[in-house]
Design an enzyme around this catalytic site. Structure first.
Site, PDB file in Angstrom:
ATOM      1  N   ASP A   1      25.628  53.822  31.179  1.00 15.40           N
ATOM      2  CA  ASP A   1      24.691  52.918  31.594  1.00 15.40           C
ATOM      3  C   ASP A   1      23.389  53.577  32.269  1.00 15.40           C
ATOM      4  O   ASP A   1      23.599  54.743  32.387  1.00 15.40           O
ATOM      5  CB  ASP A   1      25.157  51.592  32.473  1.00 15.40           C
ATOM      6  CG  ASP A   1      25.888  52.274  33.959  1.00 15.40           C
ATOM      7  OD1 ASP A   1      24.783  52.672  34.506  1.00 15.40           O
ATOM      8  OD2 ASP A   1      26.923  52.300  34.263  1.00 15.40           O
ATOM      9  N   GLU A   2      22.338  53.000  32.568  1.00 13.71           N
ATOM     10  CA  GLU A   2      21.067  53.466  32.900  1.00 13.71           C
ATOM     11  C   GLU A   2      21.069  54.262  34.191  1.00 13.71           C
ATOM     12  O   GLU A   2      20.525  55.411  34.356  1.00 13.71           O
ATOM     13  CB  GLU A   2      20.166  52.231  33.167  1.00 13.71           C
ATOM     14  CG  GLU A   2      18.539  52.757  33.283  1.00 13.71           C
ATOM     15  CD  GLU A   2      17.831  51.555  33.360  1.00 13.71           C
ATOM     16  OE1 GLU A   2      16.705  51.780  33.639  1.00 13.71           O
ATOM     17  OE2 GLU A   2      18.277  50.302  33.612  1.00 13.71           O
TER      18      GLU A   2
END
Length: 198
Positions: A53-54
């Site tokens: 994820d980011e």
């Protein structure tokens, strides 16, 4: 006539914090986002194997070989993460993580599969993160290792929260037999072959 053999290309990347594990789109909502294309001029047809994820960092494999991607994602290949958690986690919570904990996934309750987990004796030698992490004046933190054979969305973060220790920093350090080793944030290395098993 013999069919032409397709030569696939494979890369390993140290995905930085704040970069999405995908390639850009023209979607106006995503104009301000950072994508993998900022790291390297990747070939057409390249795809990330799994995602980070980011806000997560670390090892990301990319390939033009869909079969290889399916194999790595099919739960047969271990993925090891180092997580910096908020608080002084105890052996009891580590044991819970190993046995499996209940997390939310796609609006339903899900019990994670048994995994490997342990406290790291000392802080791992990782590059400094671009965004500052809170310091010890706000209380103790603990580095732990978690190795999974599955990969639900934000699974490690959900698991550490489930035992009362939210993740402050998450770095994937290994996929199968491929490790970050001395890679630095943003590094891209092309491999002749993607061997995730010894």
């Amino acid at each position: 006539m013999e069919a032409l053999k397709t030569t696939h290309r494979h890369f390993i990347v140290y995905k930085p914090y704040g970069v999405l594990s995908q390639f850009g789109s023209n979607d106006s909502k995503q104009q301000s986002k950072k994508f993998l294309g900022i790291l390297h001029d990747f070939p057409e047809g390249i795809m990330p194997i799994g995602r980070l994820d980011e806000k997560s960092e670390g090892l990301l494999l990319l390939t033009t070989d869909g079969k290889m991607s399916d194999f790595v994602n099919s739960q047969k290949v271990e993925k090891e993460y180092y997580a910096l958690v908020n608080g002084a986690i105890t052996d009891a919570e580590i044991e819970q993580l190993k046995l499996g904990v209940e997390i939310g996934f796609n609006g339903k309750k899900y019990v994670t599969k048994p995994c490997k987990a342990f406290k790291l004796e000392q802080e791992p030698n990782l590059p400094v993160r671009s965004k500052k992490i809170r310091d010890d004046r706000h209380g103790p933190t603990t580095w732990i290792s978690i190795t999974l054979n599955e990969g639900k969305f934000r699974q490690v973060r959900k698991m550490t929260s489930a035992v009362g220790f939210p993740t402050l920093r998450l770095v994937r350090v290994r996929v199968g037999s491929i490790s970050l080793n001395t890679m630095q944030v943003g590094d891209v290395i092309e491999l002749a072959d993607l061997r995730v098993r010894d």
